[in-house]
Design an enzyme around this catalytic site. Structure first.
Site, PDB file in Angstrom:
ATOM      1  N   LYS A 289       0.839  -1.206   0.000  1.00  0.00           N
ATOM      2  CA  LYS A 289       0.000   0.000   0.000  1.00  0.00           C
ATOM      3  C   LYS A 289       0.874   1.257   0.000  1.00  0.00           C
ATOM      4  CE  LYS A 289      -1.704   1.522   4.098  1.00  0.00           C
ATOM      5  NZ  LYS A 289      -1.486   2.944   4.412  1.00  0.00           N
ATOM      6  N   ASN A 290       1.916   1.264   0.849  1.00  0.00           N
ATOM      7  CA  ASN A 290       2.703   2.490   1.018  1.00  0.00           C
ATOM      8  C   ASN A 290       3.745   2.698  -0.063  1.00  0.00           C
ATOM      9  OD1 ASN A 290       1.124   3.049   3.160  1.00  0.00           O
ATOM     10  ND2 ASN A 290       2.656   2.602   4.737  1.00  0.00           N
TER      11      ASN A 290
ATOM     12  N   CYS B 165      -3.975  12.634  13.469  1.00  0.00           N
ATOM     13  CA  CYS B 165      -4.666  11.352  13.343  1.00  0.00           C
ATOM     14  C   CYS B 165      -4.481  10.630  14.674  1.00  0.00           C
ATOM     15  CB  CYS B 165      -4.088  10.549  12.190  1.00  0.00           C
ATOM     16  SG  CYS B 165      -2.482   9.922  12.578  1.00  0.00           S
TER      17      CYS B 165
ATOM     18  N   ARG C  45       1.577  14.422  13.615  1.00  0.00           N
ATOM     19  CA  ARG C  45       2.078  14.152  12.256  1.00  0.00           C
ATOM     20  C   ARG C  45       2.040  15.410  11.380  1.00  0.00           C
ATOM     21  NH1 ARG C  45      -0.509   8.627  10.391  1.00  0.00           N
ATOM     22  NH2 ARG C  45       1.262   8.571   8.980  1.00  0.00           N
TER      23      ARG C  45
ATOM     24  N   ASP D 143       5.276   0.266  12.116  1.00  0.00           N
ATOM     25  CA  ASP D 143       4.031  -0.352  11.639  1.00  0.00           C
ATOM     26  C   ASP D 143       3.901  -1.805  12.073  1.00  0.00           C
ATOM     27  OD1 ASP D 143       3.717   1.420   8.454  1.00  0.00           O
ATOM     28  OD2 ASP D 143       3.395   1.999  10.525  1.00  0.00           O
TER      29      ASP D 143
ATOM     30  N   ARG E  71      -8.280  -0.499   5.468  1.00  0.00           N
ATOM     31  CA  ARG E  71      -7.394   0.498   4.840  1.00  0.00           C
ATOM     32  C   ARG E  71      -6.116  -0.160   4.356  1.00  0.00           C
ATOM     33  NH1 ARG E  71      -6.331   5.891   8.005  1.00  0.00           N
ATOM     34  NH2 ARG E  71      -5.097   6.026   6.097  1.00  0.00           N
TER      35      ARG E  71
HETATM   36  C1  EPZ Z   1       4.653   6.844   6.629  1.00  0.00           C
HETATM   37  O1  EPZ Z   1       3.900   7.857   7.253  1.00  0.00           O
HETATM   38  C2  EPZ Z   1       3.703   5.666   6.472  1.00  0.00           C
HETATM   39  N1  EPZ Z   1       2.581   6.059   5.620  1.00  0.00           N
HETATM   40  C3  EPZ Z   1       3.207   5.250   7.847  1.00  0.00           C
HETATM   41  O2  EPZ Z   1       2.326   4.136   7.693  1.00  0.00           O
HETATM   42  C4  EPZ Z   1       4.401   4.839   8.700  1.00  0.00           C
HETATM   43  O3  EPZ Z   1       3.953   4.488   9.992  1.00  0.00           O
HETATM   44  C5  EPZ Z   1       5.381   6.023   8.777  1.00  0.00           C
HETATM   45  O4  EPZ Z   1       5.755   6.442   7.451  1.00  0.00           O
HETATM   46  C6  EPZ Z   1       6.650   5.676   9.549  1.00  0.00           C
HETATM   47  O5  EPZ Z   1       7.292   4.608   8.942  1.00  0.00           O
HETATM   48  C7  EPZ Z   1       2.752   6.081   4.283  1.00  0.00           C
HETATM   49  O6  EPZ Z   1       3.821   5.801   3.768  1.00  0.00           O
HETATM   50  C8  EPZ Z   1       1.542   6.460   3.470  1.00  0.00           C
HETATM   51  P1  EPZ Z   1       6.738  10.167   8.696  1.00  0.00           P
HETATM   52  P2  EPZ Z   1       4.477   9.362   7.280  1.00  0.00           P
HETATM   53  O7  EPZ Z   1       6.575  11.440   7.950  1.00  0.00           O
HETATM   54  O8  EPZ Z   1       5.300   9.628   6.102  1.00  0.00           O
HETATM   55  C9  EPZ Z   1       7.313  13.409  12.082  1.00  0.00           C
HETATM   56  C10 EPZ Z   1       0.043   3.495   7.407  1.00  0.00           C
HETATM   57  O9  EPZ Z   1      -1.155   3.676   7.581  1.00  0.00           O
HETATM   58  N2  EPZ Z   1       7.240  14.398  10.994  1.00  0.00           N
HETATM   59  O10 EPZ Z   1       7.897   9.287   8.373  1.00  0.00           O
HETATM   60  O11 EPZ Z   1       3.329  10.265   7.565  1.00  0.00           O
HETATM   61  C11 EPZ Z   1       5.983  12.694  12.301  1.00  0.00           C
HETATM   62  O12 EPZ Z   1       5.169  13.439  13.163  1.00  0.00           O
HETATM   63  C12 EPZ Z   1       0.990   4.490   8.004  1.00  0.00           C
HETATM   64  O13 EPZ Z   1       0.479   2.565   6.722  1.00  0.00           O
HETATM   65  C13 EPZ Z   1       7.444  15.738  11.292  1.00  0.00           C
HETATM   66  O14 EPZ Z   1       7.668  16.113  12.440  1.00  0.00           O
HETATM   67  O15 EPZ Z   1       5.411   9.303   8.553  1.00  0.00           O
HETATM   68  C14 EPZ Z   1       6.387  11.371  12.898  1.00  0.00           C
HETATM   69  O16 EPZ Z   1       6.542  11.524  14.288  1.00  0.00           O
HETATM   70  C15 EPZ Z   1       0.756   4.529   9.504  1.00  0.00           C
HETATM   71  N3  EPZ Z   1       7.387  16.658  10.282  1.00  0.00           N
HETATM   72  C16 EPZ Z   1       7.756  11.097  12.266  1.00  0.00           C
HETATM   73  O17 EPZ Z   1       8.200  12.345  11.714  1.00  0.00           O
HETATM   74  C17 EPZ Z   1       7.164  16.308   8.977  1.00  0.00           C
HETATM   75  O18 EPZ Z   1       7.150  17.192   8.094  1.00  0.00           O
HETATM   76  C18 EPZ Z   1       7.720  10.084  11.132  1.00  0.00           C
HETATM   77  O19 EPZ Z   1       6.700  10.507  10.263  1.00  0.00           O
HETATM   78  C19 EPZ Z   1       6.975  14.934   8.691  1.00  0.00           C
HETATM   79  C20 EPZ Z   1       7.023  14.003   9.713  1.00  0.00           C
END
Ligand code: EPZ
Length: 416
Positions: A22-23, A116, A121, A304, A396
């Site tokens: 999915k991702n 969420c 996030r 995850d 999802r």
């Molecule tokens: C991706 O989310 C995945 N989603 C998530 O899967 C996964 O848990 C996550 O990466 C971590 O591996 C998709 O790929 C669609 P991040 P993402 O940006 O990109 C902080 C699922 O449903 N952050 O790597 O949103 C954030 O708050 C989901 O499959 C900032 O502070 O995660 C978090 O604490 C669940 N500022 C950390 O970084 C930003 O601009 C990692 O978030 C961006 C992120």
């Protein structure tokens, strides 16, 4: 509201096929914005998130079709650059259209995703990177309003190796003027898969999968025809299902090289895992060992898989510490697991899990995608009946989950 009814106590036996990731599919679908024409993406699972992304791209004017695992996206004539709140609020990954819209159209108006269940996030790093590439960005009325005649290559250091942040910036950089270097980039396999898809469109990208990615901007890209990688989290979840039930399962169509940290920790927990090209033979022990784990960016143990690992530890022979190193609130499944008899205490980012001999079935509620997977695992091993409500969370990210589990002998059914 649909529910899943599970009668626990069955050792899973048999073979299960892993669906596409999915991702990986989500950013690659967004990449179709970059190249006018008919884009084809294969091995795409039938999931709510995929449908949501399809609806968003349709809103932008792209013809979307998803049939028999193949997504077809005709992005010849984009009608609008606006991603509305009604769509974005249902899936954070909608923010992945921001970079491609800016790169192709020079403008974008994308709703802020909002928080969420698992944390605030923010997307401040996505915005910072695009600003470094010359985009003028204004946040107003809950929307990101971005403009750029043509993005310029820049060197961008990410304070956090954000997965979708890396993906957004990489896509934007493919059509920028000059070279973009993303430092402290996310290394996840899904980032690598997106890079491979973009290269197949004519992009010039080096270093994807490492923390330094270099993108040489080009003037235009061609539509893609690409097959996405298997879903490593679905594969990890089925290894855990075999492990928690003491079963014997063959998992086919997974990429073992994407599962090294998951396999290492699940072996430590006592699960016997033998790997052959493209498949795994898994045998669960009589009783699982208690193992500590900390979630980290790839190649560390994936966040995850944290909730699924906790389900295993809930019935292990000892006490384990589970530390969530990525999100600030990813223990929503703990309260539901306690309803099944799990002995878990959360203090800050660490959950202390004392293994119990037996969980007892009960009505529980899914709170987010991976939490719902952990409740399914707990229900498979709990004595009696477990009823999981708010099933849309699991739909999802898991394709036909009850069908796949029934194929392994589980007593599980969906109630409309
Ligand atoms: C991706 O989310 C995945 N989603 C998530 O899967 C996964 O848990 C996550 O990466 C971590 O591996 C998709 O790929 C669609 P991040 P993402 O940006 O990109 C902080 C699922 O449903 N952050 O790597 O949103 C954030 O708050 C989901 O499959 C900032 O502070 O995660 C978090 O604490 C669940 N500022 C950390 O970084 C930003 O601009 C990692 O978030 C961006 C992120």
């Amino acid at each position: 509201m649909e529910r899943l009814i599970i009668e626990g106590g069955v050792r899973l036996e048999g073979t299960v096929d892993i669906s596409g990731a999915k991702n990986a599919a989500l950013p690659i679908m967004a990449a179709s914005i970059l190249a006018p024409g008919v884009n084809r993406i294969h091995n795409v699972p039938s999931l709510r998130d995929i449908t949501t992304m399809g609806r968003l791209l349709t809103h932008l004017g792209i013809d979307f079709m998803h049939d028999n695992g193949t997504v077809v996206l005709d992005s010849d004539n984009l009608q609008t650059v606006e991603a509305p709140y009604e769509l974005v609020k249902t899936m954070r990954a909608s923010v992945l259209v921001l970079g491609p819209l800016l790169a192709r159209m020079g403008r974008a108006r994308v709703s802020l995703p909002g928080g969420c269940a698992i944390g605030a996030r923010p997307i401040d790093l996505h915005i910072m990177g695009l600003q470094k590439m010359g985009a003028e960005i204004e946040l107003s009325e809950g929307y990101i309003n971005a403009r750029a005649e043509r993005l310029r290559g820049a060197t961008i250091y990410l304070d956090i190796p954000t997965v979708t942040g890396t993906e957004n910036l990489m896509m934007a950089a493919t059509l920028a003027e000059g070279v973009t270097i993303i430092e402290n980039a996310a290394c996840e396999p899904e980032v690598q898969d997106l890079a491979n898809a973009l290269v197949s469109m004519g992009a010039r990208i080096e270093g994807a999968g490492t923390s330094i990615i270099r993108i040489n901007g080009v003037d235009s890209l061609n539509p893609l025809d690409y097959r996405v990688i298997p879903d490593r989290i679905e594969a990890g979840t089925f290894i855990a299902a075999a492990g928690i039930t003491g079963g014997e399962v063959e998992i086919r169509g997974c990429r073992v090289d994407h599962l090294e940290s998951v396999i290492a920790k699940l072996r430590e927990a006592g699960i016997h895992i033998e790997h052959k090209p493209g498949r795994l033979k898994v045998k669960g022990p009589e009783r699982l060992n208690a193992v500590d784990v900390r979630t980290m960016p790839y190649p560390g143990f994936p966040t995850d898989m944290q909730a699924q690992f906790m389900a295993l530890m809930a019935v292990s022979d000892g006490t384990s510490l589970i530390t969530e190193g990525i999100f600030e609130n990813r223990f929503m499944h703990v309260a539901e697991m306690r309803r099944l008899g799990a002995d878990i205490i959360v203090e800050g980012a660490t959950a202390t899990v004392r293994g119990v001999r037996m969980l007892k079935g009960a009505p529980v509620m899914a709170t987010d995608l991976r939490a719902s997977a952990s409740l399914v695992l707990a229900g498979l091993v709990a004595e009696g009946r477990t009823v999981i409500d708010r099933l849309y969370h699991i739909d999802r990210g898991y394709e036909r989950i009850e069908e796949k589990l029934r194929g392994l002998g589980a007593r599980v059914r969906r109630e409309r």
